[in-house]
Design a protein around this motif. Structure first.
Motif, PDB file in Angstrom:
ATOM      1  N   UNK A  13     -78.147 -42.009 -32.332  1.00 58.01           N
ATOM      2  CA  UNK A  13     -77.231 -40.939 -31.958  1.00 58.01           C
ATOM      3  C   UNK A  13     -75.847 -41.268 -32.497  1.00 58.01           C
ATOM      4  N   UNK A  14     -75.197 -40.272 -33.081  1.00 64.45           N
ATOM      5  CA  UNK A  14     -73.826 -40.419 -33.550  1.00 64.45           C
ATOM      6  C   UNK A  14     -72.922 -39.431 -32.835  1.00 64.45           C
ATOM      7  N   UNK A  15     -71.668 -39.820 -32.613  1.00 65.11           N
ATOM      8  CA  UNK A  15     -70.729 -38.947 -31.901  1.00 65.11           C
ATOM      9  C   UNK A  15     -69.388 -38.936 -32.606  1.00 65.11           C
ATOM     10  N   UNK A  16     -68.829 -37.735 -32.782  1.00 63.61           N
ATOM     11  CA  UNK A  16     -67.507 -37.553 -33.382  1.00 63.61           C
ATOM     12  C   UNK A  16     -66.568 -37.088 -32.284  1.00 63.61           C
ATOM     13  N   UNK A  17     -65.583 -37.925 -31.942  1.00 59.49           N
ATOM     14  CA  UNK A  17     -64.644 -37.643 -30.858  1.00 59.49           C
ATOM     15  C   UNK A  17     -63.283 -37.247 -31.429  1.00 59.49           C
ATOM     16  N   UNK A  18     -62.678 -36.220 -30.862  1.00 59.17           N
ATOM     17  CA  UNK A  18     -61.398 -35.738 -31.370  1.00 59.17           C
ATOM     18  C   UNK A  18     -60.239 -36.658 -30.991  1.00 59.17           C
ATOM     19  N   UNK A  19     -60.377 -37.386 -29.874  1.00 56.32           N
ATOM     20  CA  UNK A  19     -59.314 -38.276 -29.418  1.00 56.32           C
ATOM     21  C   UNK A  19     -59.845 -39.653 -29.096  1.00 56.32           C
TER      22      UNK A  19
END
Length: 433
Positions: free
Chosen positions: A72-78
């Motif tokens: 699983x990969x996650x792109x966080x804005x902050x």
């Protein structure tokens, strides 16, 4: 609310369960127990993190984890530890993956124009996918086009966008894509409770909201908080609605970007200096709580209501009225399990609270009462029971700020009318655009 078909309009409506004494008792007990316990939803070690493509301020990289059967990969804005929106996502998915030892995880945080100029979310996702991710999460509305691009480019990858509406067949912007889904918690109900807590906690009748940027989402959340505040101001405080001041100041983004946004620290201080004794926030970051704490330490009577992360009252427990928060674990668990089994299909999920256990593990949204409520916890609990038994605050008569009609007398808003709210409602001070 008991989950129903996520794409059905009925599943999106404000929950209207029948009154049941056992459920009411559970609601009251869960509210009294609270959720501001100072603990995250995960106790697992920090997950693997990758810096990803970046032109500035890259996140530090940890050594690569052992190969996993699924990743699983996650792109966080902050920042992943912002004590708000991003940390709630980070903690939620960690709590799920802690029970899936064969699933790998990498995330990249601070993917925004300030921290990573000229870097698109889709570039970061490409990098995560090249490293083995088969399930990618984008956690900001700003990523809607990145999410669609990634889903089209990588049809073998499940792409989840928080929040967005491209997967909503009944929405305005439906873009069919089999491997793209939208998830969102129906925080509007918890925002009703947050607004009520603010109205019960104010002595001046002046509530200030430190808002992020202006869009459909933020308009509906501020409106939801106002509707809860107005209702409790009238019913429980026995005061006239015209004596309540509810003002929002938008800073221009989800968190402070020096030289680009308004400074949320100054906005908070301006509210306090102007006699606002309760601060609410819609930001990813905790400036409202921190400035309220500072002012309280200087002898001013000021309290705050936090947003996003369930441990928000830990920032200043003695002046916290509560926190409206997301519990992302149930939504992430469902989506990951479907994707791993090869059964994921595009879906739009906008799930409300489980009033049988408002602050339990099954409820996607909750409200944790703060110590500053004091005796006001009793009327707040009564208000929660009203919501559980069908109270609908998105019901007419309601007018928009410009005086045009939003809802006729007795008319209930549709899910689409709430989701795509074009203006703030009359009674709120502050711009709608």
């Amino acid at each position: 609310m008991t989950p129903r078909s996520p794409t059905s309009p009925a599943a999106l409506a404000v929950p209207r369960p029948a009154a049941r004494p056992p459920a009411v008792l559970t609601i009251a007990l869960s509210l009294l127990a609270g959720a501001c316990q100072g603990s995250s939803t995960s106790t697992s070690p920090p997950p693997e993190k990758t810096s990803g493509p970046s032109a500035a301020a890259p996140a530090s990289a940890a050594p690569a984890a052992p190969a996993a059967a699924y990743k699983v990969g996650m792109v966080l804005v902050g920042p992943y530890n912002d004590k708000g929106w991003n940390q709630a996502h980070h903690d939620g998915i960690r709590s799920v993956l802690a029970k899936m030892p064969d699933v790998g995880f990498e995330y990249v945080d601070k993917v925004n124009p300030s921290d990573r100029p000229n870097v698109k979310g889709s570039q970061v996702a490409d990098d995560l996918i090249s490293r083995g991710a088969r399930f990618v999460v984008y956690n900001s509305d700003d990523y809607k086009d990145d999410a669609l691009e990634t889903a089209r480019k990588h049809p073998e990858v499940t792409v989840i966008h928080i929040s967005g509406d491209y997967a909503w067949k009944e929405g305005k912007n439906h873009k069919p894509q089999p491997n793209l889904g939208n998830l969102m918690g129906r925080i509007e109900t918890a925002q009703h409770i947050a607004g009520c807590a603010a109205a019960l906690g104010t002595e001046t009748g002046k509530i200030g909201v430190v808002g992020p940027l202006v869009n459909d989402e933020t308009r509906r959340l501020v409106t939801a908080a106002y509707l809860g505040a107005r209702y409790c101001w009238e019913k429980y405080q026995k005061k006239k609605p015209e004596d309540l001041t509810f003002k929002v100041t938008w800073i221009g983004f989800w968190f402070n970007i020096p030289g680009v946004t308004l400074d949320p620290t100054k906005v908070s201080d301006d509210f306090i200096g102007g006699g606002f004794d309760v601060l609410m926030t819609g930001l990813d970051t905790p400036e409202a709580a921190l400035q309220a704490k500072k002012a309280s330490g200087a002898g001013k009577k000021v309290k705050y209501v936090h947003y996003d992360h369930r441990a928000g009252c830990d920032l200043a427990p003695e002046i916290c009225l509560g926190v409206a928060y997301y519990n992302w674990a149930p939504l992430y668990r469902d989506a990951i399990e479907k994707a791993r089994a090869g059964k994921y299909a595009s879906e739009f999920v906008w799930r409300g609270p489980d009033f049988r256990d408002l602050n339990g593990e099954s409820s996607v949204v909750g409200f944790g009462p703060g110590a500053a409520l004091g005796e006001a916890q009793a009327p707040l609990g009564a208000f929660v029971i009203e919501l559980a038994n069908g109270l609908d605050l998105f019901k007419g008569p309601l007018k928009f700020q410009d005086g045009t009609e939003f809802l006729k007398d007795g008319e209930a808003a549709t899910p689409q009318q709430i989701w795509y709210l074009p203006q703030l409602v009359r009674g709120i001070t502050g711009p709608s655009k």
